[in-house]
Design a protein around this motif. Structure first.
Motif, PDB file in Angstrom:
ATOM      1  N   VAL A  93      32.923  27.923  43.558  1.00 30.32           N
ATOM      2  CA  VAL A  93      33.746  28.139  41.859  1.00 30.32           C
ATOM      3  C   VAL A  93      32.893  29.528  41.168  1.00 30.32           C
ATOM      4  O   VAL A  93      33.314  30.544  40.871  1.00 30.32           O
ATOM      5  N   LEU A  94      31.910  29.228  40.565  1.00 27.90           N
ATOM      6  CA  LEU A  94      31.056  29.328  40.121  1.00 27.90           C
ATOM      7  C   LEU A  94      29.793  31.426  41.329  1.00 27.90           C
ATOM      8  O   LEU A  94      30.230  31.840  39.820  1.00 27.90           O
ATOM      9  N   ILE A  95      29.752  31.053  41.992  1.00 25.41           N
ATOM     10  CA  ILE A  95      29.013  32.096  42.552  1.00 25.41           C
ATOM     11  C   ILE A  95      30.355  32.883  42.408  1.00 25.41           C
ATOM     12  O   ILE A  95      29.970  34.545  42.471  1.00 25.41           O
ATOM     13  N   THR A  96      31.828  32.592  43.037  1.00 25.61           N
ATOM     14  CA  THR A  96      32.611  33.542  43.311  1.00 25.61           C
ATOM     15  C   THR A  96      33.251  34.579  42.002  1.00 25.61           C
ATOM     16  O   THR A  96      33.191  34.872  41.559  1.00 25.61           O
ATOM     17  N   VAL A  97      33.035  33.299  40.838  1.00 25.89           N
ATOM     18  CA  VAL A  97      33.292  33.373  39.463  1.00 25.89           C
ATOM     19  C   VAL A  97      32.520  34.993  38.983  1.00 25.89           C
ATOM     20  O   VAL A  97      33.163  35.660  38.086  1.00 25.89           O
ATOM     21  N   CYS A  98      31.096  34.364  39.025  1.00 28.32           N
ATOM     22  CA  CYS A  98      29.946  35.316  38.942  1.00 28.32           C
ATOM     23  C   CYS A  98      30.170  36.887  39.499  1.00 28.32           C
ATOM     24  O   CYS A  98      29.091  37.676  38.715  1.00 28.32           O
ATOM     25  N   ALA A  99      30.165  36.346  40.864  1.00 24.07           N
ATOM     26  CA  ALA A  99      30.092  37.870  41.529  1.00 24.07           C
ATOM     27  C   ALA A  99      30.767  38.585  41.639  1.00 24.07           C
ATOM     28  O   ALA A  99      30.193  40.035  42.041  1.00 24.07           O
ATOM     29  N   ILE A 100      32.060  38.090  41.094  1.00 24.51           N
ATOM     30  CA  ILE A 100      32.506  39.510  41.753  1.00 24.51           C
ATOM     31  C   ILE A 100      32.889  40.396  40.235  1.00 24.51           C
ATOM     32  O   ILE A 100      32.862  41.955  40.350  1.00 24.51           O
ATOM     33  N   PRO A 101      32.716  39.895  38.815  1.00 24.51           N
ATOM     34  CA  PRO A 101      32.497  40.323  37.961  1.00 24.51           C
ATOM     35  C   PRO A 101      30.617  41.537  37.800  1.00 24.51           C
ATOM     36  O   PRO A 101      30.812  43.138  37.739  1.00 24.51           O
ATOM     37  N   LEU A 102      29.920  40.987  38.471  1.00 28.16           N
ATOM     38  CA  LEU A 102      28.781  41.596  38.833  1.00 28.16           C
ATOM     39  C   LEU A 102      28.701  42.926  39.870  1.00 28.16           C
ATOM     40  O   LEU A 102      27.949  43.717  39.419  1.00 28.16           O
ATOM     41  N   ALA A 103      29.799  42.269  41.321  1.00 29.18           N
ATOM     42  CA  ALA A 103      29.797  43.294  41.744  1.00 29.18           C
ATOM     43  C   ALA A 103      30.589  44.225  40.964  1.00 29.18           C
ATOM     44  O   ALA A 103      29.872  45.591  41.189  1.00 29.18           O
ATOM     45  N   ILE A 104      31.391  44.492  40.448  1.00 31.70           N
ATOM     46  CA  ILE A 104      32.528  45.399  39.889  1.00 31.70           C
ATOM     47  C   ILE A 104      31.394  46.103  38.426  1.00 31.70           C
ATOM     48  O   ILE A 104      31.361  47.773  38.942  1.00 31.70           O
ATOM     49  N   ALA A 180      20.766  31.717  43.114  1.00 29.54           N
ATOM     50  CA  ALA A 180      20.040  32.104  44.691  1.00 29.54           C
ATOM     51  C   ALA A 180      21.311  32.815  45.044  1.00 29.54           C
ATOM     52  O   ALA A 180      20.981  33.803  46.216  1.00 29.54           O
ATOM     53  N   GLY A 181      22.581  32.596  45.081  1.00 30.77           N
ATOM     54  CA  GLY A 181      23.803  32.616  45.833  1.00 30.77           C
ATOM     55  C   GLY A 181      24.299  34.296  45.723  1.00 30.77           C
ATOM     56  O   GLY A 181      24.825  34.944  45.978  1.00 30.77           O
ATOM     57  N   VAL A 182      24.299  34.271  44.417  1.00 30.41           N
ATOM     58  CA  VAL A 182      24.954  35.328  43.174  1.00 30.41           C
ATOM     59  C   VAL A 182      24.376  36.961  43.913  1.00 30.41           C
ATOM     60  O   VAL A 182      25.592  37.435  43.869  1.00 30.41           O
ATOM     61  N   GLY A 183      23.643  36.838  44.126  1.00 32.48           N
ATOM     62  CA  GLY A 183      23.076  38.598  44.428  1.00 32.48           C
ATOM     63  C   GLY A 183      23.594  38.589  45.056  1.00 32.48           C
ATOM     64  O   GLY A 183      24.051  39.817  45.662  1.00 32.48           O
ATOM     65  N   TRP A 184      23.595  37.913  46.973  1.00 37.54           N
ATOM     66  CA  TRP A 184      23.881  38.325  48.193  1.00 37.54           C
ATOM     67  C   TRP A 184      25.416  38.258  48.160  1.00 37.54           C
ATOM     68  O   TRP A 184      26.310  39.131  48.838  1.00 37.54           O
ATOM     69  N   HIS A 185      26.405  37.996  47.162  1.00 35.50           N
ATOM     70  CA  HIS A 185      27.682  37.711  47.078  1.00 35.50           C
ATOM     71  C   HIS A 185      28.318  38.745  46.373  1.00 35.50           C
ATOM     72  O   HIS A 185      29.095  39.366  46.942  1.00 35.50           O
ATOM     73  N   ALA A 186      27.573  39.494  45.369  1.00 37.21           N
ATOM     74  CA  ALA A 186      27.565  40.062  44.966  1.00 37.21           C
ATOM     75  C   ALA A 186      27.632  41.757  45.452  1.00 37.21           C
ATOM     76  O   ALA A 186      28.273  42.896  45.884  1.00 37.21           O
ATOM     77  N   THR A 187      26.641  41.768  46.206  1.00 39.18           N
ATOM     78  CA  THR A 187      26.209  42.545  47.523  1.00 39.18           C
ATOM     79  C   THR A 187      27.640  42.675  48.516  1.00 39.18           C
ATOM     80  O   THR A 187      28.143  43.785  49.210  1.00 39.18           O
ATOM     81  N   LEU A 188      28.386  41.664  49.094  1.00 39.22           N
ATOM     82  CA  LEU A 188      29.346  41.536  50.077  1.00 39.22           C
ATOM     83  C   LEU A 188      30.095  41.636  49.438  1.00 39.22           C
ATOM     84  O   LEU A 188      31.256  42.735  49.271  1.00 39.22           O
ATOM     85  N   LEU A 193      34.449  47.279  47.805  1.00 39.19           N
ATOM     86  CA  LEU A 193      34.872  47.504  46.024  1.00 39.19           C
ATOM     87  C   LEU A 193      34.931  49.077  46.277  1.00 39.19           C
ATOM     88  O   LEU A 193      35.500  49.316  46.300  1.00 39.19           O
ATOM     89  N   GLN A 194      33.976  49.145  47.446  1.00 40.73           N
ATOM     90  CA  GLN A 194      33.256  50.956  47.933  1.00 40.73           C
ATOM     91  C   GLN A 194      34.327  51.452  48.986  1.00 40.73           C
ATOM     92  O   GLN A 194      34.323  52.251  49.131  1.00 40.73           O
ATOM     93  N   ALA A 195      35.002  50.307  49.431  1.00 43.82           N
ATOM     94  CA  ALA A 195      36.048  50.778  50.162  1.00 43.82           C
ATOM     95  C   ALA A 195      37.203  51.078  49.724  1.00 43.82           C
ATOM     96  O   ALA A 195      38.612  51.150  49.979  1.00 43.82           O
ATOM     97  N   VAL A 196      37.162  50.916  48.135  1.00 48.51           N
ATOM     98  CA  VAL A 196      38.465  50.885  47.529  1.00 48.51           C
ATOM     99  C   VAL A 196      38.842  52.525  47.071  1.00 48.51           C
ATOM    100  O   VAL A 196      38.279  52.874  46.330  1.00 48.51           O
ATOM    101  N   PRO A 197      40.090  52.604  47.434  1.00 51.91           N
ATOM    102  CA  PRO A 197      40.123  54.286  47.456  1.00 51.91           C
ATOM    103  C   PRO A 197      40.266  54.625  46.208  1.00 51.91           C
ATOM    104  O   PRO A 197      40.803  53.352  45.026  1.00 51.91           O
ATOM    105  N   ARG A 198      39.884  55.578  45.373  1.00 52.47           N
ATOM    106  CA  ARG A 198      39.847  56.277  43.499  1.00 52.47           C
ATOM    107  C   ARG A 198      41.171  56.635  43.173  1.00 52.47           C
ATOM    108  O   ARG A 198      41.503  56.336  41.802  1.00 52.47           O
ATOM    109  N   ASP A 199      42.043  56.344  44.385  1.00 53.06           N
ATOM    110  CA  ASP A 199      43.154  57.305  43.578  1.00 53.06           C
ATOM    111  C   ASP A 199      44.246  56.430  42.561  1.00 53.06           C
ATOM    112  O   ASP A 199      44.706  56.635  42.638  1.00 53.06           O
ATOM    113  N   LEU A 200      43.860  54.802  43.728  1.00 53.39           N
ATOM    114  CA  LEU A 200      44.918  54.218  42.838  1.00 53.39           C
ATOM    115  C   LEU A 200      44.140  54.181  41.733  1.00 53.39           C
ATOM    116  O   LEU A 200      45.182  53.624  41.093  1.00 53.39           O
TER     117      LEU A 200
END
Length: 307
Positions: A93-104, A180-188, A193-200
């Motif tokens: 839960v914590l890695i998912t909650v932290c990794a998504i905003p970090l990836a954004i 230890a896990g936030v960085g790796w999963h943020a990279t995932l 995110l980079q595959a999401v079309p900017r047009d949207l």
């Protein structure tokens, strides 16, 4: 016309059989590895769990469910099961909650973006055993511990028993696992995110959507496949964790941070109780399978809801 059709159907069947045989030939090595390295050992484990096998003597007797009764009657083993589930769920839960905003955030354009991405990714490069040793020195409950030295210098407070008090020790293990896990999963997540079309996003901006509305309506649904993969990896890794709690706390204080894998190794190998170790291994496998299936079912329902 009929003869031509019959010939076409025969060729079609022949081609299908050839493709099936080719696929089977490629699958044979995988099936052989699965049978030799998993199916056979697991069958032996189930058998030993119903015997008094010590790991050394070949003279064994059938004891039924006695080993399972001993496992569930042992408070130390039950505490290990509870902490294993707590660690797996909390880190997921914590890695998912932290990794998504970090990836954004890392997906935005800013100076030194690639360097920052590399820093967060390389946090997860060292093994968990090495991280446990390093953080053991940082969280040392002695006055000479790094964190206690900082606390004393800034606030003049007494030494905090980071690894000597049960709740704090559990929190420290979970914190290091998340760190230890936030960085790796943020990279995932960043890769998705980079595959999401900017047009949207541009269309949403034209419609007057704010940042939160764009996240809920565009980003989150697009990340569902990645969330499923990430949480699956986190849950399976969390359920079989051994090296981090062992190097950081040795499973202590008492059995506060003991894990199922540590119990299996200690009972089945160190103490020569292969019967109890086998029973623990069976319980562990069933628990992992149940948690993973429940997680996949929940992820599929969430994907259908958001899509």
């Amino acid at each position: 016309m009929d003869s031509t059709t019959d010939a076409w159907l025969r060729n079609r069947r022949r081609l299908r059989l050839t493709q099936t045989a080719t696929s089977g030939a490629f699958l044979l090595p995988i099936m052989a590895v699965f049978v030799i390295l998993f199916a056979v050992p697991f069958a032996q484990t189930i058998y030993y769990a119903f015997t008094d096998f010590s790991g050394y003597s070949t003279d064994v007797s059938f004891v039924g469910f006695a080993n399972y009764a001993k496992v569930f009657a042992d408070p130390a083993l039950m505490q290990g099961l509870a902490f294993t589930l707590l660690y797996a769920i909390a880190t997921t839960v914590l890695i998912t909650v932290c990794a998504i905003p970090l990836a954004i955030a890392l997906n935005q354009r800013f100076v030194g973006r690639n360097a920052v991405r590399s820093v967060f990714f390389f946090l997860s490069v060292p093994s968990m055993a090495i991280l446990g040793i390093v953080w053991q020195y940082i969280f040392s409950p002695l006055d000479s511990g790094v964190l206690n030295t900082i606390v004393r210098s800034l606030f003049g407070a007494d030494a905090v028993l980071w690894l000597s008090e049960s709740s704090l020790a559990r929190g420290c293990v979970i914190f290091v696992g998340v760190w230890a896990g936030v960085g790796w999963h943020a990279t995932l997540y960043l890769a998705y995110l980079q595959a999401v079309p900017r047009d949207l996003y541009e269309q949403a901006e034209v419609d007057g959507a704010n940042a939160w509305q764009k996240f809920v309506a565009i980003t989150l649904p697009q990340l569902i496949p990645c969330i499923v993969v990430s949480t699956f990896l986190l849950m399976t890794a969390g359920l079989k964790v051994y090296d981090l709690p062992y190097t950081l706390t040795k499973g202590g204080p008492g059995f506060a941070t003991n894990t199922l894998t540590q119990s299996i190794i200690v009972q089945g190998i160190a103490q020569g109780r292969a019967d109890l170790g086998s029973a623990l291994a069976v319980i562990f496998t069933v628990a992992v399978a149940a948690v993973v299936l429940a997680q996949l079912a929940l992820a599929n329902r969430l994907e259908r809801t958001l899509s």
